[in-house]
Design a protein around this motif. Structure first.
Motif, PDB file in Angstrom:
ATOM      1  N   UNK A 579       0.832  -1.198   0.000  1.00  0.00           N
ATOM      2  CA  UNK A 579       0.000   0.000   0.000  1.00  0.00           C
ATOM      3  C   UNK A 579       0.865   1.246   0.000  1.00  0.00           C
ATOM      4  N   UNK A 580       0.292   2.364  -0.405  1.00  0.00           N
ATOM      5  CA  UNK A 580       1.004   3.638  -0.369  1.00  0.00           C
ATOM      6  C   UNK A 580       0.020   4.778  -0.563  1.00  0.00           C
ATOM      7  N   UNK A 581       0.425   5.920  -0.061  1.00  0.00           N
ATOM      8  CA  UNK A 581      -0.338   7.133  -0.320  1.00  0.00           C
ATOM      9  C   UNK A 581       0.657   8.255  -0.576  1.00  0.00           C
ATOM     10  N   UNK A 582       0.220   9.493  -0.425  1.00  0.00           N
ATOM     11  CA  UNK A 582       1.082  10.627  -0.763  1.00  0.00           C
ATOM     12  C   UNK A 582       2.226  10.812   0.217  1.00  0.00           C
ATOM     13  N   UNK A 583       2.141  10.168   1.402  1.00  0.00           N
ATOM     14  CA  UNK A 583       3.177  10.389   2.416  1.00  0.00           C
ATOM     15  C   UNK A 583       3.942   9.145   2.818  1.00  0.00           C
ATOM     16  N   UNK A 584       3.310   7.961   2.688  1.00  0.00           N
ATOM     17  CA  UNK A 584       3.888   6.749   3.267  1.00  0.00           C
ATOM     18  C   UNK A 584       3.792   5.590   2.270  1.00  0.00           C
ATOM     19  N   UNK A 585       4.815   4.733   2.303  1.00  0.00           N
ATOM     20  CA  UNK A 585       4.797   3.450   1.594  1.00  0.00           C
ATOM     21  C   UNK A 585       4.672   2.356   2.639  1.00  0.00           C
ATOM     22  N   UNK A 586       3.691   1.461   2.451  1.00  0.00           N
ATOM     23  CA  UNK A 586       3.479   0.362   3.393  1.00  0.00           C
ATOM     24  C   UNK A 586       4.056  -0.920   2.806  1.00  0.00           C
ATOM     25  N   UNK A 587       4.978  -1.527   3.558  1.00  0.00           N
ATOM     26  CA  UNK A 587       5.631  -2.758   3.121  1.00  0.00           C
ATOM     27  C   UNK A 587       5.218  -3.926   4.009  1.00  0.00           C
ATOM     28  N   UNK A 588       5.127  -5.113   3.398  1.00  0.00           N
ATOM     29  CA  UNK A 588       5.056  -6.362   4.155  1.00  0.00           C
ATOM     30  C   UNK A 588       6.459  -6.945   4.136  1.00  0.00           C
ATOM     31  N   UNK A 589       7.061  -7.134   5.302  1.00  0.00           N
ATOM     32  CA  UNK A 589       8.469  -7.516   5.390  1.00  0.00           C
ATOM     33  C   UNK A 589       8.594  -8.824   6.153  1.00  0.00           C
ATOM     34  N   UNK A 590       9.484  -9.703   5.680  1.00  0.00           N
ATOM     35  CA  UNK A 590       9.745 -10.971   6.365  1.00  0.00           C
ATOM     36  C   UNK A 590      11.113 -10.917   7.019  1.00  0.00           C
ATOM     37  N   UNK A 591      11.240 -11.633   8.117  1.00  0.00           N
ATOM     38  CA  UNK A 591      12.522 -11.685   8.816  1.00  0.00           C
ATOM     39  C   UNK A 591      12.688 -13.074   9.414  1.00  0.00           C
ATOM     40  N   UNK A 592      13.918 -13.577   9.337  1.00  0.00           N
ATOM     41  CA  UNK A 592      14.225 -14.875   9.939  1.00  0.00           C
ATOM     42  C   UNK A 592      15.444 -14.685  10.820  1.00  0.00           C
ATOM     43  N   UNK A 593      15.302 -14.957  12.120  1.00  0.00           N
ATOM     44  CA  UNK A 593      16.369 -14.690  13.077  1.00  0.00           C
ATOM     45  C   UNK A 593      17.487 -15.718  13.006  1.00  0.00           C
ATOM     46  N   UNK A 594      17.157 -16.931  12.564  1.00  0.00           N
ATOM     47  CA  UNK A 594      18.170 -17.983  12.449  1.00  0.00           C
ATOM     48  C   UNK A 594      17.817 -18.844  11.251  1.00  0.00           C
ATOM     49  N   UNK A 595      18.828 -19.500  10.646  1.00  0.00           N
ATOM     50  CA  UNK A 595      18.559 -20.304   9.445  1.00  0.00           C
ATOM     51  C   UNK A 595      17.489 -21.366   9.649  1.00  0.00           C
ATOM     52  N   UNK A 596      17.362 -21.903  10.855  1.00  0.00           N
ATOM     53  CA  UNK A 596      16.394 -22.971  11.096  1.00  0.00           C
ATOM     54  C   UNK A 596      15.053 -22.463  11.622  1.00  0.00           C
ATOM     55  N   UNK A 597      14.942 -21.170  11.852  1.00  0.00           N
ATOM     56  CA  UNK A 597      13.718 -20.633  12.446  1.00  0.00           C
ATOM     57  C   UNK A 597      12.701 -20.274  11.373  1.00  0.00           C
ATOM     58  N   UNK A 598      11.448 -20.194  11.790  1.00  0.00           N
ATOM     59  CA  UNK A 598      10.379 -19.785  10.892  1.00  0.00           C
ATOM     60  C   UNK A 598      10.457 -18.272  10.662  1.00  0.00           C
ATOM     61  N   UNK A 599      10.148 -17.878   9.455  1.00  0.00           N
ATOM     62  CA  UNK A 599      10.131 -16.449   9.152  1.00  0.00           C
ATOM     63  C   UNK A 599       8.872 -15.813   9.728  1.00  0.00           C
TER      64      UNK A 599
END
Length: 672
Positions: A579-599
């Motif tokens: 999503x985005x508007x005139x002021x902000x871009x909205x991102x869906x971001x993934x992160x994985x803390x360790x190689x074996x962990x779930x994102x």
């Protein structure tokens, strides 16, 4: 080791006279197999009943061979040809009855009969359009092998183990060893002291023609001394530079039977320049009776060079030639010769796709109508819409004629449905024809797969589920476990269409039916990846572009090319603009803390100033749906990098099966 013709004939004759029942001559195309069979036939004609049968490289191979067998076996059953090709409505006689008639004649031919089979078939092709015709050729081959009480000699590029004892000699053939070997030595003399190999006769023939054309063949390296390379590269260039030579040779290369030298002038030989006449003459083989022919292996390669326009002109020339010959032998009341000439004319008209000429007459075999339908269907591929419509309608007419003679012709029923289906026309009839073909031949995977695809295209999902379950049951009943190729041609195509229509649960069931040992195939991996991406996209969890393999997703960042730059990365996260508007871009971001962990997924709001100043990115490139990578470096700087549109497409997944036909064809036709 090469063999001289006389030696090959002598060795074969010795085995035949010793009582061998089956002998196999196996060698690549152009090695001299046909020449050996011709020589054996001539050598034993006075002491044996010789039946010489050739299966040409065409859809009517079995029909031609069956008629040739019936003609030559007339000494055992005088009315055999009439039983195979009756004077009135011959196409109404079932194929099985025609085979049975030849089988009976062979069984009564006695122990002294010698059957020479050039180009036998042992394995049906996997493609649906060729399968019928190859199956007929396999059935004809099996009839010849089982029924003959004498000796059968088979000559082919491939003969399964156990079918026959192999001949003691090896091809390629050498008619005159000294000059032929010297010619081969000329070309391969620079092989670093390695012994020169004898080139196949047809390769030597092309080399002689190229020399006459002024081509420096002595510069050719060993890998280039192959028929396909020499014809495509060198002879093709000669043809491009001499249009009249190309046209003359094309007219004669489409002929499948020997022709008299008088035909050369009619084909345009006399109008060629002296050098061109020499080149053309060297491409012909002169038989013992003085007739000429372009060797089959060479003719096949030459035909592959022809444009559609030139091929049509060549086939038209050949059709007229055989029509004239048919009229002459018919007037002489030579029934056998008239039937064969008519078969050759029908073949040439079929290659042209001349529906008007063929449908105006009564053909000899149901399969000839089927072959015409196939030819027209293939010509429709890639044709402009108006031309495609006419070609497919003509194909339907050809298949309808087949059904008039054999209402149980599953092939014709199926392809009536398929051609109309491709046009997006007459859906009620499409379904009726698909169902009829399936019911007549429930063990054929394409009869199920295309019907299921039609139902999915029409959004009749409950019926499609039922048809799929029946397909699995019918195919299991037909012969146990499916062959690997069937999974690719059935499961892959159905799953591809289901995924295109976002029927994800149904697609998952289809992919799950594929055995584990086949899931390493690229097509299955691609479809599985597409399924995963579509599910994630539906659930708003997709943060990796589809082009990235599932197993490589977290081996990033992917948008940094240099190894040195990768060493500077502290952390990175994949994401997508949601999503985005005139002021902000909205991102869906993934992160994985360790190689074996779930994102884990989380939203990230980035205002436009931070986007420019902190992440060094421009808002203009961040439309909703854009895939990104957020990269943080060891020195504290940051970067937001974007994937290109091509990588972000679901179609970008490598090895994804082609989606054909277009799922929206019925809608487009309705609003055309």
């Amino acid at each position: 080791m090469a063999v001289v013709l006389e030696e090959a004939v002598a060795q074969l004759r010795e085995r035949i006279e010793a009582g061998a029942t089956r002998i196999a001559i196996q060698a690549p195309p152009g090695s001299g197999k046909t020449t050996v069979l011709n020589a054996v036939a001539a050598a034993l004609a006075g002491s044996r009943r010789v039946v010489r049968i050739a299966l040409p490289d065409a859809d009517d191979a079995a029909l031609v061979a069956l008629v040739d067998a019936a003609i030559q076996l007339g000494f055992t059953t005088p009315d055999l040809l009439e039983r195979v090709v009756p004077r009135h409505e011959p196409a109404r006689v079932p194929w099985a009855e025609k085979l049975a008639a030849v089988r009976e004649a062979l069984a009564g031919a006695g122990d002294e009969v010698l059957v020479l089979v050039d180009g036998p078939r042992f394995q049906a092709a996997s493609g649906p359009e060729s399968e019928l015709f190859t199956r007929r050729a396999v059935e004809l081959t099996e009839t010849l092998l089982r029924a003959s009480a004498g000796t059968t000699v088979l000559a082919a590029s491939w003969i399964p183990d156990g079918v026959a004892e192999h001949a003691s000699f090896r091809l390629p053939l050498v008619r005159d060893p000294d000059p032929m070997q010297a010619q081969a030595d000329d070309v391969v003399a620079r092989l670093g002291g390695r012994p020169a190999r004898v080139l196949p006769p047809v390769v030597q023939q092309v080399l002689r023609a190229l020399r006459a054309a002024g081509v420096d063949v002595e510069r050719a390296r060993l890998p280039q001394l192959r028929l396909d390379w020499l014809v495509e590269r060198e002879l093709g260039r000669v043809f491009r530079e001499d249009v009249e030579l190309r046209r003359t040779v094309a007219r004669l290369a489409v002929l499948r039977v020997p022709f008299a030298p008088e035909l050369l002038e009619r084909a345009g030989f006399a109008s060629l320049g002296e050098r061109s006449r020499e080149v053309a003459a060297l491409l012909f083989q002169t038989l013992d009776d003085g007739a000429l022919i372009v060797p089959a292996a060479l003719a096949r390669q030459i035909r592959a060079l022809l444009s559609d326009e030139l091929a049509a002109e060549a086939h038209r020339f050949a059709a007229v030639y055989h029509r004239d010959r048919h009229e002459r032998v018919r007037q002489r009341e030579d029934v056998a010769a008239a039937i064969r000439e008519e078969m050759e004319e029908i073949y040439q008209l079929t290659r042209m796709g001349d529906a008007a000429a063929l449908l105006a007459r009564s053909l000899q075999f149901v399969e000839q109508y089927d072959a015409l339908g196939k030819s027209l269907s293939q010509k429709a591929l890639g044709a402009p819409p108006e031309q495609e419509e006419k070609l497919r309608r003509d194909a339907v007419r050809a298949y309808e004629r087949a059904i008039e003679h054999d209402a149980r012709d599953a092939y014709a029923h199926h392809y009536i449905g398929y051609n109309l289906d491709l046009l997006g026309a007459e859906p009620e009839r499409v379904e009726r024809e698909y169902v009829k073909a399936r019911d007549l031949d429930p063990g054929h995977p394409w009869h199920h797969g295309r019907y299921v695809g039609f139902l999915v295209t029409r959004a009749w999902m409950e019926e499609a589920r039922e048809a799929w379950e029946r397909a699995l049951g019918d195919l299991a009943d037909a012969g146990g476990p499916l062959q690997p190729a069937v999974y690719e041609e059935l499961h892959a195509q159905v799953a591809r269409l289901l995924l295109a229509r976002s029927e994800l649960d149904f697609a998952a069931d289809v992919l799950e039916d594929v055995p584990g040992e086949l899931r390493a195939n690229p097509w299955w991996r691609a479809l599985h990846q597409l399924h995963v991406c579509l599910e994630e996209d539906r659930d708003e969890r997709l943060v990796f572009p589809p082009v990235v393999a599932l197993e490589d997703r977290w081996n990033g960042p992917h948008l940094i090319a240099g190894v040195q730059d990768l060493d500077k990365v502290q952390q990175w996260r994949p994401g997508r603009v949601i999503g985005r508007d005139a002021r902000v871009v909205l991102l869906q971001v993934a992160q994985r803390l360790a190689p074996s962990s779930e994102a884990t997924l989380s939203p990230l709001h980035v205002d436009l100033r931070a986007l420019r100043d902190e992440w060094h990115a421009q808002p203009a490139g961040l439309a909703v749906g854009t895939f990104v990578e957020l990269i943080e470096y060891l020195d504290g700087t940051k970067a937001l990098k974007t994937w290109d549109r091509r990588s972000s497409s679901f179609e970008a997944i490598p090895d994804l099966p082609r989606l054909f036909p277009a799922p929206d064809r019925y809608i487009r036709r309705a609003f055309a």
